[in-house]
Design a protein around this motif. Structure first.
Motif, short mmCIF file in Angstrom:
data_model
loop_
_atom_site.label_atom_id
_atom_site.label_comp_id
_atom_site.label_asym_id
_atom_site.label_seq_id
_atom_site.Cartn_x
_atom_site.Cartn_y
_atom_site.Cartn_z
N LEU B 273 -1.13 53.24 57.46
CA LEU B 273 -2.15 53.02 56.52
C LEU B 273 -3.31 53.81 57.23
CD1 LEU B 273 -1.01 50.78 54.04
CD2 LEU B 273 -1.27 53.05 53.97
N SER B 292 -8.59 41.12 55.92
CA SER B 292 -9.01 41.72 55.22
C SER B 292 -9.46 42.75 55.98
CB SER B 292 -9.78 42.57 54.18
OG SER B 292 -9.55 41.60 53.08
N CYS B 316 -14.12 51.21 53.24
CA CYS B 316 -12.69 51.22 52.59
C CYS B 316 -12.31 49.14 53.41
CB CYS B 316 -11.67 51.76 53.01
SG CYS B 316 -11.59 53.56 52.49
N ILE B 318 -8.32 46.71 53.79
CA ILE B 318 -6.81 47.55 53.90
C ILE B 318 -6.60 45.38 54.37
CG2 ILE B 318 -6.64 47.55 55.95
CD1 ILE B 318 -3.88 49.03 55.70
N SER B 329 -0.75 46.84 51.92
CA SER B 329 0.36 48.38 51.77
C SER B 329 -0.85 49.51 51.14
CB SER B 329 1.22 47.93 50.85
OG SER B 329 0.71 47.42 49.83
N CYS B 330 -1.68 48.19 51.03
CA CYS B 330 -3.17 49.67 50.10
C CYS B 330 -3.99 49.40 50.70
CB CYS B 330 -2.85 49.22 48.26
SG CYS B 330 -3.78 47.73 48.18
N ILE B 331 -4.76 50.52 50.20
CA ILE B 331 -6.45 51.55 50.45
C ILE B 331 -7.64 50.64 49.87
CG2 ILE B 331 -8.55 52.09 51.87
CD1 ILE B 331 -5.62 53.00 54.19
N ASP B 332 -8.02 50.29 49.36
CA ASP B 332 -9.17 50.24 48.66
C ASP B 332 -10.05 50.90 48.78
OD1 ASP B 332 -7.60 48.31 47.19
OD2 ASP B 332 -8.48 47.10 47.94
N THR B 333 -11.01 51.25 48.07
CA THR B 333 -12.10 52.34 48.99
C THR B 333 -13.31 51.58 47.78
OG1 THR B 333 -11.30 53.98 48.85
CG2 THR B 333 -13.50 54.18 48.52
#
Lengths: 506, 493
Positions: B273, B292, B316, B318, B329-333
């Motif tokens: 990722l 994080s 971002c 993660i 498992s996911c990336i936030d902006t």
């Protein structure tokens, strides 16, 4: 007149002859080596600058060396300084023992130092280190033997080490006691010296080996200045020899022996000096010097007599031809290195980029010139700054309108001796747009500058020259370079288009 | 008798040199001083704020600092005022949370002028006592002398940790765990390239951080609060130069990825990722709780493209599980700067978890060469960002770092002359109120900053002296034996 009387008269004459020979050599045959030396330092009359130098071992000799090197801007003054220093070394060597028949050998250390100075990266601080060591030795030789002398010796070793660096070991060697005398104190001093260096290697921000071999005798930090060490140690070896053969050496002899021994050494070592001299480098340095001082006519006269083939020579030759509007028409009358002879790619050294930077500057590629000069200065191996580069960086920042940065460079140059007046004259221009616009040099260079921003790197492209010329057709230098560029690359189409454009616009 | 007369005359002469401001012309305006300390908020333990008149026509300068209790501190000098260190600290400790008044007088050719007093606010929040930075010429590609230095913020003492006179190469990327020098990372470039790591106050170890599964050497380190992990990026970096722009240099990546190094297991932790070919990921930092990883990410340019102004980095996040060393498992902006044609760099969360400070510029990630670059403050509880107008200037503001108590921010600024970076400090209270920034104090600031042709690079607070043995470090560097980084891949990789 007795033999002794003749010697009294002849010896100063020999020293004088030697000094004049050094003067003539550096003044006539090697002047640009001195200019080269001067351009890689910035001697400031400033407390902080002096402290930065003298806080390291060898700092006093280094400071004196740098102080003298600033005068190398004028080669004859530099030659005179070197002549005087080498003569002083000879005179002090002469005082150490009775040389008698071996008088000529008293010139050997000075001649070896002369050889050392043939290397453009050998620093004058090394000569001062030997000179100060000999001076201290001479002073000590006048002290009576006894406890006072031993105590002073104990104190003198660390002080001298701090002043001149590890070359002071010569002083220690010259104080060696005669056989059969108590030597424990002498070896005690040696242990003290070694212990001091080991301790210093943990305290000073320099590698330990440089504390033993010299921090700033040579511009290259990793180079061991062998010739300097040979010269320094030769004093010890020669005095030891003279002492060993004392009876024979100092026995009365014919007065002709003095000049004869001088002549023998002078001719032998003189031949060595001449053969070791790097006249090829001297020629390259001359081209750089002429470009630095914008002596375009002198360059044209020089290339008529001898066409340069090396990169710096060709770059400077083409710049001078272009400055006189002769480049495109006479391009192939001279040796060319392809487009690399016009505006070579910028290398990561302190020497080759400077003439190229001069061409960039004259063309009006001010940002390119600024980067090239800055990088060249950063590449100076002993981390010194350059008065030549500071001056140019002040100019480029002034032309680009970075007045506060230009002020910083100018304020530093105000602390120099030879660049102060120029800095004082230039400071009032900062922020004065009208005065800059009317300035005979900065006015048109600012006008010729790029209107549109683009990225550049180490390689000059024809588009960079095209942009200069097509936006400012009065930039005749760009026109010359552009024509030469097309001729060298064989780009007929663009060449024809350029001529058409010129005929329409002129 | 004659000698005594001469001494007395000399003393009178000396007293005359000092001068009195009693008959000064009273000005109604505030003084123009360098550095600009007018109305700044300062920590109680900061070194004396010595200053000069901004113009260079002043023949002498005089300053009197007073408080509401009647205490008074006076200094007069030719170029600059120079307050007594002990008296200054006494006065500040007596006025913690209060304000001081500074009356400045300057002597010009026409005599003394006294200006309207200006206040100094003494914050009850202390600042970390040391600052670590690299000193380097603001150059292009070639470097000259440089080094990493530490400075006592309560005095003017500065000394080198290591300089490149001790080895051949360049030194950069110094990093500490929340300012604690027991955990330390230092990067060496050049023929003796290495990353020096010190963990939990142990001995220095030289690592080769380049592996066959990463882009290159690990750079831009950031310690996990536990001290077990270090977040790194690997960047394929290039430079180009501007021909006609106030910004001289453009530093950009042609590829970059993120990874986390497990100090205890000597393993690099990778995740697909944060290792995407189509994305430039850089500047990773852990959140204060360590769960994080914040970082900057931009869509990659097509190969060979030099449209650098099209590179816009977003902020971002993660997830990261410190117990297992696994990525989320996911990336936030968090800050979608690219939608505004802007670019985020150097995210730094405050250690109390309230704010995140970042630099915003028009494009790219190397904001120190962008004159438009400014600092922004993201409120992590509301997700709202605002420019730190009180601290920003017309010129570059770039790299920054928080003090251990999250109340002070140190940042690099080029506001002084447009090229040489200086450290500035500002106070940020619990509500996010930012104070006016002040420059790192010096005994004679004008002389000091004018004579120093070096930029203060990557200023980092440290809570105590590093006790870094430069000689031992240089021996390790010159020795050339390196420990390799191992790699642990995530199962899904």
């Amino acid at each position: 007149m007795s033999s002794a009387g003749h010697s009294k008269f002849l010896r100063p004459l020999c020293t004088l002859l030697f000094g004049v020979a050094v003067l003539l050599f550096f003044g006539l045959a090697y002047p640009h080596h001195l200019h080269y030396q001067e351009q890689y330092q910035l001697f400031l009359f400033d407390r902080a600058y002096v402290w930065e130098i003298v806080r390291l071992p060898g700092g006093v000799a280094d400071l004196l060396g740098r102080f003298c090197t600033q005068f190398f801007l004028f080669a004859w003054v530099g030659a005179l300084i070197i002549g005087a220093l080498l003569s002083a070394v000879q005179l002090l060597t002469l005082q150490l023992v009775c040389w008698g028949r071996l008088y000529g050998l008293s010139f050997v250390p000075s001649l070896l130092l002369w050889l050392f100075l043939l290397d453009e990266n050998a620093l004058l601080g090394g000569i001062w280190a030997v000179l100060l060591t000999l001076l201290a030795s001479w002073g000590f030789s006048r002290l009576p033997n006894g406890w006072l002398r031993r105590i002073l010796l104990l104190c003198a070793i660390p002080v001298l080490y701090w002043m001149v660096g590890p070359v002071c070991v010569l002083f220690f060697l010259l104080q060696a006691p005669r056989p059969k005398r108590a030597t424990w104190w002498y070896y005690g001093v040696f242990v003290l010296l070694a212990a001091m260096l080991v301790i210093l290697s943990y305290c000073l921000p320099v590698p330990a080996e440089r504390l033993w071999l010299g921090i700033h005798y040579h511009r290259y930090p990793t180079v061991v200045p062998v010739l300097l060490w040979v010269a320094a140690l030769s004093v010890f070896v020669l005095t030891l020899t003279a002492r060993a053969c004392h009876r024979w050496v100092c026995a009365p002899c014919h007065f002709i022996v003095t000049p004869l021994s001088f002549l023998l050494v002078a001719i032998g070592m003189g031949c060595l000096v001449w053969n070791t001299s790097n006249f090829k480098a001297e020629k390259v340095m001359r081209f750089d010097f002429m470009a630095r001082h914008q002596q375009w006519n002198r360059i044209l006269a020089t290339i008529k007599a001898e066409k340069p083939k090396n990169q710096i020579g060709v770059t400077v030759q083409n710049l001078a031809l272009a400055k006189r509007g002769l480049l495109a028409d006479h391009l192939f009358d001279y040796h060319q290195n392809g487009i690399a002879g016009l505006l070579p790619d910028v290398e990561r050294d302190a020497t080759s980029p400077l003439p190229t930077a001069e061409a960039f500057y004259q063309l009006g590629m001010i940002s390119v010139a600024q980067r090239t000069v800055f990088e060249a200065q950063e590449a100076i191996l002993d981390f010194q700054k350059s008065a030549r580069c500071y001056k140019r960086l002040a100019q480029t920042n002034l032309i680009l309108g970075s007045y506060e940065v230009a002020r910083k460079y100018l304020k530093a140059l105000q602390k120099t001796h030879f660049y102060r007046d120029w800095a004082n004259e230039t400071l009032p221009l900062l922020g004065n747009e009208e005065a800059i616009a009317q300035h005979p040099e900065y006015g048109h260079l600012r006008k010729w500058g790029y209107d549109e921003d683009f990225y550049f790197s180490d390689h000059v492209t024809p588009e960079m020259l095209e942009s200069l010329y097509f936006n400012h057709p009065d930039n005749s230098l760009a026109y010359e370079y552009l024509r030469a560029y097309y001729l060298l690359t064989g780009d007929r189409e663009r060449y024809a288009r350029l001529l058409l454009h010129t005929s329409m616009t002129r | 008798m004659k000698r005594i007369s001469y001494i007395l005359l000399g003393l009178i002469g000396l007293m005359g040199c000092k001068g009195t401001v009693g008959d000064a012309i009273q000005e109604t305006v505030l003084p123009q001083i360098y550095p600009d300390y007018l109305g700044v908020t300062i920590p109680v333990n900061i070194a004396p704020l010595c200053f000069s008149m901004a113009d260079e026509d002043a023949l002498r300068i005089d300053a009197v600092v007073t408080d509401s209790h009647g205490h008074r501190l006076h200094s007069q000098g030719r170029e600059s005022v120079n307050f007594n260190l002990h008296d200054w600290h006494t006065l500040l400790s007596q006025n913690r949370g209060d304000s001081l008044s500074v009356t400045v007088s300057a002597k010009y050719a026409d005599g003394w002028h006294t200006y309207r007093p200006f206040p100094l606010y003494v914050s009850p929040d202390s600042i970390d006592p040391w600052l670590c930075y690299r000193l380097i010429e603001p150059g292009y590609e070639v470097w000259s002398k440089m080094g990493i230095y530490e400075r006592n913020l309560s005095s003017f003492d500065e000394h080198p940790l290591i300089e490149n006179t001790q080895f051949e190469g360049c030194v950069n990327c110094h990093s500490f765990n929340r300012g604690n020098p027991a955990d330390m990372s230092l990067h060496i470039r050049g023929p003796h390239g290495a990353t020096l790591l010190r963990h939990a106050g142990g001995s220095l170890i030289a690592f080769d951080t380049k592996t066959d599964q990463t882009l290159g050497f690990c750079v831009y380190p950031y310690w996990h609060p536990s001290g077990r992990y270090i977040a790194y990026s690997t960047n394929a970096t290039s430079q180009l130069f501007h021909s006609a722009d106030a910004s001289r240099i453009e530093v950009f990546d042609t590829a970059s990825d993120l990874q986390v190094y497990d100090v205890e297991r000597n393993e690099l932790l990778l995740s697909p990722l944060v290792k995407q070919d189509s994305v430039y990921e850089t500047f990773p930092v852990f959140s204060p709780d360590g769960c994080s990883l914040y970082f900057c990410a931009a869509r990659a340019l097509p190969e060979g493209s030099h449209q650098l102004d099209a590179i816009h980095y977003d902020l971002c996040r993660i997830g990261f599980d410190p117990a297992t060393g696994t990525f989320g498992s996911c990336i936030d902006t968090l800050v979608h700067a690219s939608s505004q044609q802007q670019s985020v760099s150097f995210p730094r969360p405050s250690y109390d978890g309230r704010f995140l400070c970042y630099t915003l510029s028009d494009y790219g990630q190397f904001s120190i060469w962008h004159h438009e670059a400014d600092l922004y403050l993201l409120d992590l509880s509301t997700g709202e960002s605002r420019p730190m107008t009180e601290a920003n200037s017309d010129d570059t503001e770039s790299f920054h770092n928080w003090s251990a108590n999250s109340r002070w921010l140190v940042f690099s600024s080029r506001r002084d002359d447009g090229l040489f970076t200086r450290p500035y400090f500002c106070h940020i209270d619990a509500k996010g109120e930012v104070s006016k920034a002040f420059m790192l104090p010096q005994r004679n600031p004008r002389r000091f900053y004018r004579n120093r042709f070096l930029s203060f690079n990557v200023p980092e607070f440290i809570i105590g002296p590093t006790r870094f043995n430069g000689h031992k470090a240089s021996r390790i560097i010159n020795d050339d034996s390196r420990k390799d980084f191992g790699v642990r891949k995530e199962s899904s990789f």
